[in-house]
Design an enzyme around this catalytic site. Structure first.
Site, PDB file in Angstrom:
ATOM      1  N   HIS A 110       0.820  -1.223   0.000  1.00 54.31           N
ATOM      2  CA  HIS A 110       0.000   0.000   0.000  1.00 54.31           C
ATOM      3  C   HIS A 110       0.857   1.278   0.000  1.00 54.31           C
ATOM      4  O   HIS A 110       0.420   2.319  -0.484  1.00 54.31           O
ATOM      5  CB  HIS A 110      -0.926   0.015   1.215  1.00 54.31           C
ATOM      6  CG  HIS A 110      -1.916  -1.115   1.192  1.00 54.31           C
ATOM      7  ND1 HIS A 110      -2.596  -1.543   2.297  1.00 54.31           N
ATOM      8  CD2 HIS A 110      -2.323  -1.929   0.178  1.00 54.31           C
ATOM      9  CE1 HIS A 110      -3.373  -2.565   1.980  1.00 54.31           C
ATOM     10  NE2 HIS A 110      -3.230  -2.823   0.699  1.00 54.31           N
ATOM     11  N   PHE A 355      -0.911  -8.290   4.652  1.00 58.07           N
ATOM     12  CA  PHE A 355       0.449  -7.735   4.583  1.00 58.07           C
ATOM     13  C   PHE A 355       0.496  -6.366   3.885  1.00 58.07           C
ATOM     14  O   PHE A 355       1.447  -6.070   3.144  1.00 58.07           O
ATOM     15  CB  PHE A 355       1.398  -8.727   3.882  1.00 58.07           C
ATOM     16  CG  PHE A 355       1.158 -10.151   4.282  1.00 58.07           C
ATOM     17  CD1 PHE A 355       1.399 -10.557   5.582  1.00 58.07           C
ATOM     18  CD2 PHE A 355       0.637 -11.066   3.378  1.00 58.07           C
ATOM     19  CE1 PHE A 355       1.136 -11.865   5.971  1.00 58.07           C
ATOM     20  CE2 PHE A 355       0.369 -12.373   3.761  1.00 58.07           C
ATOM     21  CZ  PHE A 355       0.614 -12.779   5.069  1.00 58.07           C
ATOM     22  N   CYS A 356      -0.533  -5.556   4.107  1.00 52.33           N
ATOM     23  CA  CYS A 356      -0.579  -4.215   3.477  1.00 52.33           C
ATOM     24  C   CYS A 356      -0.445  -4.308   1.959  1.00 52.33           C
ATOM     25  O   CYS A 356       0.179  -3.422   1.332  1.00 52.33           O
ATOM     26  CB  CYS A 356       0.509  -3.299   4.028  1.00 52.33           C
ATOM     27  SG  CYS A 356       0.409  -3.049   5.785  1.00 52.33           S
ATOM     28  N   ALA A 357      -0.972  -5.362   1.393  1.00 56.28           N
ATOM     29  CA  ALA A 357      -0.949  -5.498  -0.071  1.00 56.28           C
ATOM     30  C   ALA A 357      -2.262  -6.175  -0.474  1.00 56.28           C
ATOM     31  O   ALA A 357      -2.259  -7.252  -1.082  1.00 56.28           O
ATOM     32  CB  ALA A 357       0.260  -6.308  -0.512  1.00 56.28           C
TER      33      ALA A 357
END
Ligand SMILES: Cc1ncc(COP(=O)(O)O)c(C=O)c1O
Length: 444
Positions: A110, A355-357
């Site tokens: 992100h 995982f911020c993705a």
């Protein structure tokens, strides 16, 4: 570290969460300790300690430049807080280029997606089915952009699959179509030597960003490397140190890098990062990569041999490389439950979730737009329990084969539903042992 587990005993903990943050190298810790004795504010002080600190700070910059092969007459090394800060800085400048867009891949963290989306505007290109960067799709998007795409933003390595990106090939494409390239090297820099290459090389890298805390220097400093001619007009962050002169109604900005480092810099963080880089270079990236490749292969082969376990992106080697990292799911078990049990029963630290993705994980889980829409609805109405995700084990060269084997045993036990404790899911979707986690004992 000895960590408490469910049995009431303590076991030697295993840290398989290195992609999130790494512990400081012993040498970095010692250097920070020694430097604290001479620390003083940099640049403007005339005292001996201030001059010494200035020297150390600039030496750290030189170390970063040497690490990346930066020609400082062409590119500037700026100390920032970390990768997120670096990418936001680029996006803030890009946003001033009216009508230009940034091309991102679906693989991005992100930090390498949201700044473009919300500041400069972006075009997102898809990936291959198994989650690899698709150079043809990038070229197609650049062609369709007809000169409107000013920047291609790719990660050097994924924090979800560990796939290493063909960054120089992507750079060649970007340059062929009049764009520049920005490499989010948060995951690449701790494992691979990066060469930005000279500006006349078609595969050169224009921007490189990474974080000290992911490469054994968790003291709050990171790096942004950028072309010197990129910064125009007033800097994004303004304040002391960034100016040449300020009058009642005029401001003359300082030369680079000072104009991009307003405020008192994180000298200790920069020095720590410089020492980490020197230490990694001495240890040798080739040697570390060899060790990691052995650990990674053992990890991937071991996971793929366990019934009911699926590794995101598959377990095949990838031509441009793969970090010793695996995100996986166990059929029928929530990722949060698996992560809680690994910690509580085996003393193994991993990470779980997206995982911020998010877009990348949705892609790897083969979710349709409708399925993602339903999850979005759940989350925005306060139901996070159904948020999909995976469990990630991310290794560093200091990890051992014995640790990988202990981890695989634990995953095998979980896949066979042989956990010893029961776990409860909270409203925020996380799991904890019924009765709670063992209490944390703070160190004085
Ligand atoms: C690929 C990638 N990019 C960017 C970031 C953001 O790094 P930081 O939190 O240090 O700013 C991370 C952190 O996990 C990452 O893995």
């Amino acid at each position: 570290m000895q960590v408490p587990v469910a049995s009431g005993e303590k076991v030697t903990g295993i840290n398989f969460d290195n992609a999130a943050s790494t512990p400081p190298l012993r040498r970095v810790r010692q250097a920070v300790d020694a430097f604290a004795d001479v620390y003083s504010s940099v640049h403007r002080g005339t005292g001996y300690k201030s001059r010494l600190s200035t020297e150390a700070y600039e030496q750290a910059r030189e170390r970063v430049a040497r690490f990346l092969n930066v020609d400082e007459s062409e590119q500037v090394v700026i100390f920032v807080k970390g990768t997120t800060d670096a990418l936001n800085r680029i996006a803030a400048e890009e946003a001033r280029l009216d009508g230009r867009q940034v091309l991102v891949t679906e693989m991005e963290h992100h930090a390498d997606l949201l700044p473009w989306r919300h500041r400069s505007g972006h075009v997102m290109v898809g990936l291959s089915d198994d989650g690899h960067i698709d150079l043809d799709a990038i070229e197609q998007a650049l062609k369709e952009g007809q000169g409107k795409i000013s920047l291609v933003a790719v990660c050097g390595a994924s924090n979800v699959t560990g796939f290493v990106s063909p960054i120089h090939e992507a750079a060649e494409l970007a340059h062929r179509y009049g764009a520049r390239i920005s490499v989010d090297a948060a995951q690449l820099a701790p494992h691979h030597r990066i060469d930005v290459r000279p500006p006349d090389d078609p595969g050169h890298l224009d921007f490189v960003s990474f974080s000290g805390h992911k490469m054994y220097a968790p003291y709050g400093a990171g790096v942004l490397v950028a072309p010197r001619d990129f910064f125009e007009g007033a800097p994004e962050v303004m304040g002391g140190g960034a100016i040449s002169i300020v009058t009642w109604d005029d401001t003359v900005w300082a030369d680079l890098p000072d104009r991009e480092e307003a405020g008192s810099p994180n000298v200790i963080g920069a020095v720590a990062l410089g020492v980490a880089i020197e230490t990694l270079l001495e240890l040798g990236f080739d040697q570390m990569l060899e060790d990691e490749a052995r650990l990674g292969e053992r990890l991937l082969n071991g996971l793929s041999a366990i019934n009911g376990v699926g590794v995101l992106g598959g377990v095949q080697p990838f031509p441009s490389g793969r970090l010793a990292l695996a995100s996986f799911v166990i059929d029928g078990l929530h990722h949060g439950l698996v992560a809680a049990a690994l910690s509580h029963e085996w003393g193994i630290a991993v990470r779980h979730g997206c995982f911020c993705a998010n877009p990348y994980v949705f892609h790897l889980l083969h979710m349709s737009r409708a399925e993602v829409g339903a999850v979005e609805h759940d989350v925005t109405t306060g139901h996070r329990q159904s948020l999909p995700g995976a469990v990630r084990a991310s290794l560093a060269p200091y990890n051992t084969e014995a640790e990988v084997d202990r981890f695989l045993d634990a995953v095998n036990e979980l896949a066979r539903r042989r956990m010893k404790c029961t776990y409860e899911q909270a409203e925020d979707g996380t799991y904890a042992p019924a009765g709670g986690w063992p209490p944390i004992k703070m160190m004085s």
